[in-house]
Scaffold this motif. Structure first.
Motif, PDB file in Angstrom:
ATOM      1  N   ILE A  42       0.930  -1.141   0.009  1.00  0.00           N
ATOM      2  CA  ILE A  42      -0.094   0.054  -0.123  1.00  0.00           C
ATOM      3  C   ILE A  42       0.964   1.229   0.051  1.00  0.00           C
ATOM      4  N   THR A  43       0.462   2.060  -0.915  1.00  0.00           N
ATOM      5  CA  THR A  43       1.265   3.497  -0.921  1.00  0.00           C
ATOM      6  C   THR A  43       0.279   4.678  -1.193  1.00  0.00           C
ATOM      7  N   ASN A  44       0.884   5.904  -1.794  1.00  0.00           N
ATOM      8  CA  ASN A  44      -0.080   6.802  -1.921  1.00  0.00           C
ATOM      9  C   ASN A  44      -0.006   6.827  -3.417  1.00  0.00           C
ATOM     10  N   ASN A  45      -1.459   7.293  -3.824  1.00  0.00           N
ATOM     11  CA  ASN A  45      -1.490   7.396  -5.317  1.00  0.00           C
ATOM     12  C   ASN A  45      -0.824   8.439  -5.868  1.00  0.00           C
ATOM     13  N   HIS A  46      -0.599   9.645  -5.252  1.00  0.00           N
ATOM     14  CA  HIS A  46       0.354  10.572  -5.863  1.00  0.00           C
ATOM     15  C   HIS A  46       1.834  10.146  -6.138  1.00  0.00           C
ATOM     16  N   VAL A  47       2.089   9.010  -5.440  1.00  0.00           N
ATOM     17  CA  VAL A  47       3.546   8.334  -5.725  1.00  0.00           C
ATOM     18  C   VAL A  47       3.577   7.670  -6.863  1.00  0.00           C
ATOM     19  N   VAL A  48       2.566   6.923  -7.240  1.00  0.00           N
ATOM     20  CA  VAL A  48       2.769   5.944  -8.437  1.00  0.00           C
ATOM     21  C   VAL A  48       1.961   6.389  -9.501  1.00  0.00           C
ATOM     22  N   GLU A  49       0.980   7.491  -9.540  1.00  0.00           N
ATOM     23  CA  GLU A  49       0.419   8.126 -10.555  1.00  0.00           C
ATOM     24  C   GLU A  49       1.021   8.289 -11.745  1.00  0.00           C
ATOM     25  N   GLY A  50       0.766   7.725 -12.885  1.00  0.00           N
ATOM     26  CA  GLY A  50       1.320   7.917 -14.335  1.00  0.00           C
ATOM     27  C   GLY A  50       2.740   7.401 -14.426  1.00  0.00           C
ATOM     28  N   ALA A  51       3.134   6.443 -13.503  1.00  0.00           N
ATOM     29  CA  ALA A  51       4.551   6.056 -13.560  1.00  0.00           C
ATOM     30  C   ALA A  51       4.612   5.026 -14.740  1.00  0.00           C
TER      31      ALA A  51
ATOM     32  N   ALA B  98      15.246  -6.034  -3.873  1.00  0.00           N
ATOM     33  CA  ALA B  98      14.331  -4.894  -4.937  1.00  0.00           C
ATOM     34  C   ALA B  98      13.559  -5.706  -5.587  1.00  0.00           C
ATOM     35  N   PHE B  99      12.407  -5.114  -6.119  1.00  0.00           N
ATOM     36  CA  PHE B  99      11.734  -5.779  -6.992  1.00  0.00           C
ATOM     37  C   PHE B  99      10.783  -4.774  -7.892  1.00  0.00           C
ATOM     38  N   ASP B 100      10.666  -5.254  -9.243  1.00  0.00           N
ATOM     39  CA  ASP B 100       9.630  -4.311 -10.057  1.00  0.00           C
ATOM     40  C   ASP B 100       8.174  -4.697  -9.461  1.00  0.00           C
ATOM     41  N   ALA B 101       7.548  -3.534  -9.731  1.00  0.00           N
ATOM     42  CA  ALA B 101       6.053  -3.680  -9.234  1.00  0.00           C
ATOM     43  C   ALA B 101       5.018  -3.119 -10.293  1.00  0.00           C
ATOM     44  N   GLU B 102       3.680  -3.664 -10.217  1.00  0.00           N
ATOM     45  CA  GLU B 102       2.966  -3.629 -10.833  1.00  0.00           C
ATOM     46  C   GLU B 102       1.838  -2.518 -10.223  1.00  0.00           C
ATOM     47  N   VAL B 103       1.157  -1.588 -10.678  1.00  0.00           N
ATOM     48  CA  VAL B 103       0.176  -0.877  -9.909  1.00  0.00           C
ATOM     49  C   VAL B 103      -1.085  -1.599 -10.151  1.00  0.00           C
ATOM     50  N   LEU B 104      -1.790  -2.080  -9.249  1.00  0.00           N
ATOM     51  CA  LEU B 104      -3.221  -2.916  -9.157  1.00  0.00           C
ATOM     52  C   LEU B 104      -4.267  -2.051  -9.279  1.00  0.00           C
ATOM     53  N   GLY B 105      -4.199  -0.991  -8.453  1.00  0.00           N
ATOM     54  CA  GLY B 105      -5.218   0.009  -8.278  1.00  0.00           C
ATOM     55  C   GLY B 105      -5.021   1.305  -7.858  1.00  0.00           C
ATOM     56  N   ARG B 106      -5.537   2.292  -7.989  1.00  0.00           N
ATOM     57  CA  ARG B 106      -5.380   3.743  -7.546  1.00  0.00           C
ATOM     58  C   ARG B 106      -6.786   4.380  -7.192  1.00  0.00           C
TER      59      ARG B 106
ATOM     60  N   SER C 209      -7.541   8.403  -6.583  1.00  0.00           N
ATOM     61  CA  SER C 209      -7.092   9.725  -6.457  1.00  0.00           C
ATOM     62  C   SER C 209      -7.740  10.410  -5.361  1.00  0.00           C
ATOM     63  N   LEU C 210      -9.237  10.374  -5.110  1.00  0.00           N
ATOM     64  CA  LEU C 210      -9.786  10.881  -4.135  1.00  0.00           C
ATOM     65  C   LEU C 210      -9.655  10.847  -2.657  1.00  0.00           C
ATOM     66  N   THR C 211      -8.912   9.690  -2.450  1.00  0.00           N
ATOM     67  CA  THR C 211      -8.422   9.546  -1.246  1.00  0.00           C
ATOM     68  C   THR C 211      -6.907   9.214  -1.111  1.00  0.00           C
ATOM     69  N   ASP C 212      -6.154   9.231  -2.211  1.00  0.00           N
ATOM     70  CA  ASP C 212      -4.835   9.197  -2.449  1.00  0.00           C
ATOM     71  C   ASP C 212      -4.195   7.772  -1.974  1.00  0.00           C
ATOM     72  N   VAL C 213      -5.054   6.784  -2.107  1.00  0.00           N
ATOM     73  CA  VAL C 213      -4.551   5.418  -1.886  1.00  0.00           C
ATOM     74  C   VAL C 213      -4.110   4.689  -3.040  1.00  0.00           C
ATOM     75  N   ALA C 214      -3.203   3.912  -3.034  1.00  0.00           N
ATOM     76  CA  ALA C 214      -2.951   2.982  -4.063  1.00  0.00           C
ATOM     77  C   ALA C 214      -2.445   1.769  -3.679  1.00  0.00           C
ATOM     78  N   LEU C 215      -2.639   0.533  -4.469  1.00  0.00           N
ATOM     79  CA  LEU C 215      -2.282  -0.742  -4.247  1.00  0.00           C
ATOM     80  C   LEU C 215      -1.084  -1.451  -5.294  1.00  0.00           C
ATOM     81  N   ILE C 216      -0.177  -1.817  -4.793  1.00  0.00           N
ATOM     82  CA  ILE C 216       0.696  -2.366  -5.996  1.00  0.00           C
ATOM     83  C   ILE C 216       1.275  -3.728  -5.669  1.00  0.00           C
TER      84      ILE C 216
END
Length: 511
Positions: free
Chosen positions: A150-159, A171-179, A181-188
């Motif tokens: 779990i991280t912030n949407n504004h950290v991974v948005e548009g990456a 270290a691992f590459d990661a995929e954004v599963l969901g974001r 923007s209205l609560t700034d929550v993201a799951l990778i």
């Protein structure tokens, strides 16, 4: 770098979010079915169920603190830090360019934008709109040993790329599963994980009291695994960052790069995610409550987006002056100032000047509380709304709709659930219907395709294909892909928010 302002006279004047870069929207590639992923069960105060590939049960890192005043009572945070720090990660993102505004900064009121010194969409972090961005840094925390972070949407948005580094050097590459923007929550999701990873569990943020000790771990200014501690300074803060503001405030040191990092209680449970700071101030930081994150996780994992309940009302706080003017004894609530034509509220019989005091089991003491309560409910569900009308208490059942995207908000598209053959053959992409009433919702139609010639449009929900009633994507896809080449299929569809059904006919192309 985050821009800070010298004045501290007003919260809105100094509010600053914390990404080192602002990134734009990131969409999944079309025609690629999402891989199977572990399912989380993250209830407040409970332990997520997780197993390793061998079937062994894995437990999260939880620190049992001695009772204050007892022998061996906690005198140092070092044991707590040692217990949980392995699950806190550094998130590095790269993107080709950054938009003018991103994440929770979208849709700021003009007055607030002026206080940031922004003109014509200027980026609030000191760079002009559309300036190139090569790299950004943030934090996150692992909530499942398979590598869900779990991280912030504004950290991974548009990456374009996301890479996650653990405290132990892996270290691992990661995929954004969901974001969201209205609560700034993201799951990778971390890729290529073998074995188990350290993880932490979400605690009960509603159980926190002002004055309780808290601890933050993150990656401020690229300084990995930095620890700070303080107390919970306040609850339910509205900092005008979005429609669902309900932030925890803390004086634990939060800086740029802490975005997405965890705020722990003394049991080692995550009670918040560090998200925003006050520019030019010291000891004023804000975190998204863990209970809100828990409520969003199922949708983020399943479809990648969050769909919220909607009543279709314009509301404002009930003040003592309004209560006297309306001749009611209610002290708190949300006053209906307007009702959307054709919306769920109008259909249920809600009226202007109604004073709403609860939604379902949630008390409503303000307009913001009503907005948050409805947003946590599933579209299509029915809920009892308690209100005062003309001095009389009453209950009204309301069937919720799906909250439409507002002007200035990012339009989020669910992860594609359409089998590749269906998309290529008919030019049609589907997802599960988001209004909770079943069916397969059209999310994209390819130009010049059979689907476009049939008059299908994004937003329509297929409920019948040929002679078969369909309740979801799997049934609709099976009926469409098994149709005889060259045949014509009757489709029955509906448009959310509108009465009646639509009939369409799609010609199945020759193979």
């Amino acid at each position: 770098m985050v821009r800070t302002l010298p004045s501290r006279r007003h919260l809105a004047r100094a509010l600053t979010l914390m990404p080192l870069v602002a990134l734009g929207a990131c969409k999944p590639a079309a025609d690629v079915a999402p891989p199977s992923r572990p399912t989380l069960s993250l209830k407040s105060g409970s332990t997520p169920t997780a197993t390793t590939p061998s079937g062994a049960k894995v437990e999260p890192a939880v620190y049992s603190a001695p009772t204050p005043g007892s022998p061996g009572a906690l005198m140092s945070l070092a044991p707590l830090v040692d217990t949980v720090k392995g699950a806190v990660v550094n998130v590095e993102v790269q993107a080709r360019a950054r938009p003018a505004m991103g994440g929770m900064m979208q849709g700021l009121p003009p007055g607030l934008a002026e206080r940031f010194g922004m003109q014509g969409g200027q980026n609030p972090f000191g760079e002009g709109g559309g300036a190139p961005a090569k790299q950004g840094l943030g934090s996150g925390f692992i909530v499942d040993p398979s590598g869900l972070v779990i991280t912030n949407n504004h950290v991974v948005e548009g990456a374009d790329t996301v890479r996650v580094k653990l405290e132990d050097g892996r270290a691992f590459d990661a995929e954004v599963l969901g974001r969201d923007s209205l609560t700034d929550v993201a799951l990778i999701q971390l890729k290529g994980v073998s074995g188990k990873l350290p993880f932490v569990k979400l605690g009960d943020s509603d159980g926190l009291r002002v004055g309780d000790p808290v601890m933050a771990i993150g990656n401020p200014f690229g300084l990995a695994s930095s620890v700070s501690a303080g107390i919970l300074s306040a609850r339910a803060r509205d900092i005008h960052a979005g429609p669902y503001d309900d932030f925890l405030q803390t004086d634990a040191a939060i800086n740029p790069g802490n975005s997405g990092g965890p705020l722990f209680n003394m049991k080692g449970e995550v009670v918040g995610m560090n998200t925003a700071i006050i520019g030019g101030a010291t000891g004023i930081g804000f975190a998204v409550p863990a209970n809100l994150i828990q409520a969003l996780l199922p949708q983020l994992q399943e479809t990648g987006v969050v769909r919220r309940g909607w009543v279709g009302l314009a509301v404002q706080d009930l003040t003592p002056e309004l209560a006297r003017a309306l001749r009611v004894d209610a002290a708190k609530g949300a006053v209906v100032a307007g009702v959307s034509a054709g919306g769920p509220g109008e259909k249920a019989g809600l009226r202007e000047e109604d004073i709403i005091t609860s939604v379902g089991e949630r008390a409503v003491d303000s307009a913001g509380a009503l907005t948050r309560a409805v947003a946590l409910l599933k579209p299509g569900s029915e809920v009892k709304v308690s209100l005062v009308r003309g001095g009389k208490a009453m209950e009204v059942p309301v069937k919720l709709g799906t909250r439409p995207t507002q002007r200035g908000e990012e339009e989020m598209t669910p992860r594609d659930a359409t089998p590749a053959p269906l998309s290529k053959r008919l030019g049609l992409r589907l997802s599960e219907a988001q209004d909770g009433s079943g069916g397969a919702q059209v999310v994209a139609v390819e130009s010049g395709s059979a689907a476009e010639r049939a008059g299908l449009m994004p937003g329509m929900v297929l409920t019948q294909v040929g002679d078969q009633k369909v309740s979801g994507v799997a049934e609709a896809a099976q009926a469409l892909t098994s149709a005889e080449p060259g045949s014509a299929l009757l489709l029955r569809a509906r448009v959310p928010g509108q009465d009646g059904a639509l009939l369409r006919a799609i010609e199945v192309p020759q193979r």
